[in-house]
Design an enzyme around this catalytic site. Sequence first.
Site, short mmCIF file in Angstrom:
data_model
loop_
_atom_site.label_atom_id
_atom_site.label_comp_id
_atom_site.label_asym_id
_atom_site.label_seq_id
_atom_site.Cartn_x
_atom_site.Cartn_y
_atom_site.Cartn_z
N SER A 23 1.39 -0.97 -0.22
CA SER A 23 0.30 -0.53 -0.16
C SER A 23 0.93 0.96 -0.44
O SER A 23 -0.08 2.54 -0.52
CB SER A 23 -0.68 0.07 1.19
N ASP A 82 -9.23 -3.52 2.30
CA ASP A 82 -7.59 -4.36 2.03
C ASP A 82 -7.41 -5.13 4.08
O ASP A 82 -7.51 -6.27 3.73
CB ASP A 82 -6.61 -3.72 2.52
N ASP A 103 -5.22 1.01 -4.60
CA ASP A 103 -3.15 0.85 -4.80
C ASP A 103 -3.03 -1.00 -5.22
O ASP A 103 -1.88 -0.44 -5.87
CB ASP A 103 -3.34 1.02 -3.37
N HIS A 104 -3.70 -1.79 -5.11
CA HIS A 104 -3.64 -3.43 -5.54
C HIS A 104 -5.36 -4.34 -5.06
O HIS A 104 -5.90 -3.51 -4.50
CB HIS A 104 -2.14 -3.56 -4.73
#
Length: 368
Positions: free
Chosen positions: A91, A263, A305-306
Amino acid sequence: MNIKLFLLSIILSFALLLTSCVSVQVKDNTVSTISSEVKKPKNIILLIGDGMGLSQVSTAIYYKDGKPNFERFSTIGLIKTSSASDLVTDSAAGATVFSAGVKTYNGAIGVDKDTIPVPTIIEQLSKRGLATGIISTSSIQHATPASFYAHVKSRRMYEEITEFAPNSGVNFFAGGGLKFFNKRKDGKDLLAEMRAKGYEVIIDQLPKTPSEKHELILLAEDAMPKMSEGRGDFLPNATKLALEKLSKNEKGFFLMVEGSQIDWGGHNNDADYLIKELLDFDKTLGVALDFAKQNGETLVIVTADHETGGYSLSSDGSDYNKIKPSFSTTGHSGTMVPVFSEGPGASSFNGIFESIEIYHKMMALFNK
């Protein structure tokens, strides 16, 4: 037609063609092109669903009562998320890409791969007189929010990150992280320093109306509670409050809003946790989109971010009428993540591109 007038018309047409778009060279030798015909926004709201891949987004379709706000976007793209050090980003590197426009190593906060500080979008816009804000359901020192105002070599340096807050130029902070201001190992009282810098410090509840001062709203010692622990409408209400405050600035504003705990649900392989956080984030999108629709000068960008957890909405065995969420990892994955955009300049975010382009496209739109 007079031959001179004819030649003049050709020259003018050719000149117009040459100036029809503006290209911005970026550090990885790719080029962001923003057509001059695209209406540029006065304001940008960047909403980051940490760890939010396409399966997480799809969750809103199956688990929300009603139409998801994700479906209100007219432009959708995909970004590649690898960091400078790893195929799978974390992150910190993932957010520094958005905040500072550089690919860097996992764990880096607002610095490049050589640990050299890089100016963030918030720092640059603040110097130009625009209003800025950061909202998160984590502590404001956590990787994503920290990357927008701090510069340290490691995301775990929470006390050092906090020292950047008083001079950050951020007009509105909301999230957790109180203990890093007033229960520090070095004994400093950074709340007093924030007040000296003109901030109103609020630690009990989210205000109903914005202050005339800068605002530091810290409603948890560290991270905010989970939705399942009673966080309620903090994220959508904080977003609404920030928009009311920041939109008073005649020059425009930039607001970053993070749904941090999508997340964490992925890391825990806890589908119920993830789903509740995703639906809270989707509700917050509604606040941003409603504001942008009424305002007419605001671009809303939603991305991640992912992806976290290798999350999948699988069938429950051979029962294709039943969804059974599953995970393939407790870490991150390297899958591309979606980018949703709506408002002036949204067409610039169409297609497949590197995550670094988010920053450069935003700056190109702000650089009128």
